[in-house]
Design a protein around this motif. Structure first.
Motif, PDB file in Angstrom:
ATOM      1  N   HIS A 321      21.794  36.110  44.215  1.00 39.85           N
ATOM      2  CA  HIS A 321      22.897  37.062  44.352  1.00 39.85           C
ATOM      3  C   HIS A 321      24.227  36.344  44.582  1.00 39.85           C
ATOM      4  O   HIS A 321      25.285  36.912  44.312  1.00 39.85           O
ATOM      5  CB  HIS A 321      22.630  38.043  45.492  1.00 39.85           C
ATOM      6  N   SER A 322      24.158  35.105  45.056  1.00 40.31           N
ATOM      7  CA  SER A 322      25.386  34.320  45.222  1.00 40.31           C
ATOM      8  C   SER A 322      26.039  34.058  43.859  1.00 40.31           C
ATOM      9  O   SER A 322      27.262  33.927  43.772  1.00 40.31           O
ATOM     10  CB  SER A 322      25.086  32.993  45.916  1.00 40.31           C
ATOM     11  N   ILE A 323      25.223  33.979  42.809  1.00 38.52           N
ATOM     12  CA  ILE A 323      25.783  33.778  41.459  1.00 38.52           C
ATOM     13  C   ILE A 323      26.588  35.011  41.066  1.00 38.52           C
ATOM     14  O   ILE A 323      27.688  34.898  40.519  1.00 38.52           O
ATOM     15  CB  ILE A 323      24.668  33.510  40.425  1.00 38.52           C
ATOM     16  N   ARG A 324      26.057  36.176  41.347  1.00 40.31           N
ATOM     17  CA  ARG A 324      26.768  37.433  41.064  1.00 40.31           C
ATOM     18  C   ARG A 324      28.062  37.496  41.871  1.00 40.31           C
ATOM     19  O   ARG A 324      29.115  37.864  41.345  1.00 40.31           O
ATOM     20  CB  ARG A 324      25.866  38.611  41.398  1.00 40.31           C
ATOM     21  N   ALA A 325      27.970  37.138  43.162  1.00 42.71           N
ATOM     22  CA  ALA A 325      29.168  37.138  44.012  1.00 42.71           C
ATOM     23  C   ALA A 325      30.205  36.157  43.479  1.00 42.71           C
ATOM     24  O   ALA A 325      31.414  36.411  43.534  1.00 42.71           O
ATOM     25  CB  ALA A 325      28.779  36.780  45.451  1.00 42.71           C
ATOM     26  N   THR A 326      29.734  35.024  42.953  1.00 42.04           N
ATOM     27  CA  THR A 326      30.631  34.019  42.378  1.00 42.04           C
ATOM     28  C   THR A 326      31.362  34.576  41.164  1.00 42.04           C
ATOM     29  O   THR A 326      32.577  34.392  41.011  1.00 42.04           O
ATOM     30  CB  THR A 326      29.831  32.761  41.975  1.00 42.04           C
ATOM     31  N   ALA A 327      30.635  35.278  40.301  1.00 40.17           N
ATOM     32  CA  ALA A 327      31.237  35.854  39.095  1.00 40.17           C
ATOM     33  C   ALA A 327      32.340  36.847  39.452  1.00 40.17           C
ATOM     34  O   ALA A 327      33.455  36.786  38.913  1.00 40.17           O
ATOM     35  CB  ALA A 327      30.162  36.536  38.249  1.00 40.17           C
ATOM     36  N   VAL A 328      32.039  37.769  40.364  1.00 44.17           N
ATOM     37  CA  VAL A 328      33.026  38.780  40.758  1.00 44.17           C
ATOM     38  C   VAL A 328      34.227  38.120  41.436  1.00 44.17           C
ATOM     39  O   VAL A 328      35.381  38.484  41.174  1.00 44.17           O
ATOM     40  CB  VAL A 328      32.386  39.829  41.694  1.00 44.17           C
ATOM     41  N   THR A 329      33.969  37.126  42.296  1.00 39.27           N
ATOM     42  CA  THR A 329      35.045  36.444  43.012  1.00 39.27           C
ATOM     43  C   THR A 329      35.973  35.695  42.061  1.00 39.27           C
ATOM     44  O   THR A 329      37.198  35.767  42.174  1.00 39.27           O
ATOM     45  CB  THR A 329      34.456  35.454  44.046  1.00 39.27           C
ATOM     46  N   ILE A 330      35.379  34.990  41.091  1.00 38.80           N
ATOM     47  CA  ILE A 330      36.185  34.238  40.110  1.00 38.80           C
ATOM     48  C   ILE A 330      37.062  35.193  39.301  1.00 38.80           C
ATOM     49  O   ILE A 330      38.261  34.946  39.107  1.00 38.80           O
ATOM     50  CB  ILE A 330      35.281  33.407  39.179  1.00 38.80           C
ATOM     51  N   LEU A 331      36.483  36.289  38.835  1.00 39.56           N
ATOM     52  CA  LEU A 331      37.237  37.252  38.033  1.00 39.56           C
ATOM     53  C   LEU A 331      38.348  37.901  38.860  1.00 39.56           C
ATOM     54  O   LEU A 331      39.461  38.108  38.370  1.00 39.56           O
ATOM     55  CB  LEU A 331      36.299  38.315  37.470  1.00 39.56           C
ATOM     56  N   ASP A 332      38.048  38.213  40.120  1.00 39.13           N
ATOM     57  CA  ASP A 332      39.043  38.831  40.990  1.00 39.13           C
ATOM     58  C   ASP A 332      40.201  37.876  41.279  1.00 39.13           C
ATOM     59  O   ASP A 332      41.372  38.257  41.198  1.00 39.13           O
ATOM     60  CB  ASP A 332      38.376  39.274  42.302  1.00 39.13           C
ATOM     61  N   LYS A 333      39.874  36.632  41.596  1.00 45.50           N
ATOM     62  CA  LYS A 333      40.910  35.638  41.896  1.00 45.50           C
ATOM     63  C   LYS A 333      41.733  35.294  40.655  1.00 45.50           C
ATOM     64  O   LYS A 333      42.883  34.851  40.766  1.00 45.50           O
ATOM     65  CB  LYS A 333      40.266  34.370  42.465  1.00 45.50           C
ATOM     66  N   SER A 334      41.142  35.508  39.475  1.00 46.47           N
ATOM     67  CA  SER A 334      41.857  35.212  38.234  1.00 46.47           C
ATOM     68  C   SER A 334      42.773  36.354  37.810  1.00 46.47           C
ATOM     69  O   SER A 334      43.471  36.254  36.788  1.00 46.47           O
ATOM     70  CB  SER A 334      40.853  34.917  37.113  1.00 46.47           C
ATOM     71  N   GLY A 335      42.783  37.439  38.582  1.00 38.14           N
ATOM     72  CA  GLY A 335      43.723  38.522  38.335  1.00 38.14           C
ATOM     73  C   GLY A 335      43.215  39.660  37.487  1.00 38.14           C
ATOM     74  O   GLY A 335      43.981  40.559  37.124  1.00 38.14           O
ATOM     75  N   PHE A 336      41.916  39.678  37.152  1.00 40.72           N
ATOM     76  CA  PHE A 336      41.382  40.781  36.365  1.00 40.72           C
ATOM     77  C   PHE A 336      41.298  42.049  37.225  1.00 40.72           C
ATOM     78  O   PHE A 336      40.940  41.975  38.407  1.00 40.72           O
ATOM     79  CB  PHE A 336      39.995  40.435  35.817  1.00 40.72           C
ATOM     80  N   GLU A 337      41.638  43.183  36.639  1.00 41.26           N
ATOM     81  CA  GLU A 337      41.599  44.445  37.367  1.00 41.26           C
ATOM     82  C   GLU A 337      40.151  44.832  37.680  1.00 41.26           C
ATOM     83  O   GLU A 337      39.236  44.511  36.920  1.00 41.26           O
ATOM     84  CB  GLU A 337      42.262  45.553  36.549  1.00 41.26           C
TER      85      GLU A 337
END
Length: 379
Positions: A321-337
């Motif tokens: 689940h840390s991989i999933r959290a990583t994906a969401v975190t990267i996308l969020d920090k990159s500015g995706f809505e």
């Protein structure tokens, strides 16, 4: 004697014939026609209804039902039959329910228990303990208990942490993602599918098949992997619209995820339909099949990131689940809505995305240094 009906144009004629005459007529065999409609037993229908819920839903309903039964038994209460009697019992259950070690349930766990009980009573007795007016007082007590748990600091949900940047770098430099060996190639493909498609930790991994994914080329000539078959997930069941899902684009270079995926497909055992197959311990340079005709077990897949963390000697042991959290975190920090992230992650609402939006240590340090610098400048 017998009657035969003969239809000619708009006229209907009844012809009387003897039984002897009828016996001389050639027998007409019944055509062996395939039935249009299926024939299901009552057990088949019950199984369809039962299978509509996910395993997690079934498990949480079972746990809630058994806990409530234990409560009724320990308190020497009669099994509630009427709505009013059930409401009185639930009123005390919500504030007195405890874990086996005697500690209180968290607010999230208490909500899960109530949802589980509601599913149980709705399916067995047609009673809705959340919306039926007879349970208004019990629900007021439930709400008050949730507020109290929040005051006591038992409302926070502990999400799995995203993988740190240094650990992400280490994954690709440590050798655990080496694409020239069956086991490490499996590691890499598993990780990148989990990351790019933002998959949940254990859900449906063992059931994934080779035909579930395809490699395509877009109008610019760039290759990408997409998931082409829908599946039932935790948040998307019954008549829900299928989630859009992510895609995995080629990046070029030695670590290209699409190149690794294509190589992995080429070396899978053709006798098995499953995507995640058990790697062979030894393969020769000319071997085509690097994997056995055997799917990787559910438990091994569920603990995949834990094992990879140990083998790569990461700073901590991460979970799938840390991989999933990583994906969401990267996308969020990159500015995706959030609404765009939800199409990949499958979350139902934006508040779930915000739960992953945490300020990392590097950002906190920069904030502290900014505040300190401003303080020094004012002196």
């Amino acid at each position: 004697m017998g009657n035969h009906v003969k239809v000619t144009g708009d006229h209907v004629m009844v012809i009387r014939t003897s039984s002897r005459a009828l016996s001389c007529l050639p027998s007409v065999k019944k055509k062996n026609m395939t039935s249009r409609f299926a024939s299901l037993t009552e057990q088949d229908i019950e199984k369809i209804v039962e299978d509509k819920d996910s395993q997690n839903t079934k498990r949480s309903t079972k746990v809630a039902k058994e806990l409530f039964a234990d409560y009724v038994k320990e308190k020497n209460l009669r099994e509630p039959e009427e709505k009013k009697e059930l409401a009185r019992t639930l009123k005390t259950f919500y504030v007195e329910a405890r874990k086996k070690d005697g500690s209180s349930y968290s607010m999230g766990s208490l909500k899960t228990l109530r949802f589980g009980l509601n599913r149980h009573f709705k399916s067995t007795r047609g009673i809705d303990i959340i919306n039926d007016v007879e349970f208004n007082e019990a629900n007021k007590v439930f709400t008050a208990q949730c507020v109290q748990l929040k005051k006591d600091g038992q409302a926070k949900v502990q999400h799995k942490p995203p993988i740190l940047d240094d650990d992400l770098k280490k994954l690709y430099e440590s050798g655990v993602f080496n694409s020239d060996h069956p086991k490490t190639l499996l590691n890499k493909v598993f990780f990148e599918i989990m990351l790019c498609f933002c998959r949940r930790g254990r859900q449906n991994l063992r059931q994934l098949k080779k035909v579930d994914f395809e490699v395509h080329t877009d109008v610019t000539g760039a290759k990408f992997v997409s998931k082409v078959r829908d599946e039932l997930t935790k948040n998307h069941r019954e008549d829900d619209d299928a989630e859009e899902g992510g895609v995995m684009y080629a990046t070029g270079g030695v670590w290209c995820p699409v190149a690794s995926f294509e190589k992995y497909l080429q070396h899978l055992n053709p006798k098995s339909e499953f995507l995640f197959q058990r790697p062979k311990k030894k393969v020769s340079s000319g071997s085509v099949a690097w994997y056995n005709n055997m799917v990787v077990g559910e438990r091994l897949l569920g603990d995949m990131m834990k094992r990879i963390s140990k083998e790569a000697n990461l700073s901590r042991i991460y979970t799938n689940h840390s991989i999933r959290a990583t994906a969401v975190t990267i996308l969020d920090k990159s500015g995706f809505e959030a609404r765009h992230i939800m199409t990949v992650s499958g979350h139902r609402n934006e508040s779930s995305i915000r739960a992953y939006s945490k300020t990392d240590q590097t950002t906190k340090r920069r904030m502290s240094e900014t505040l300190t610098a401003a303080q020094l400048c004012s002196q």
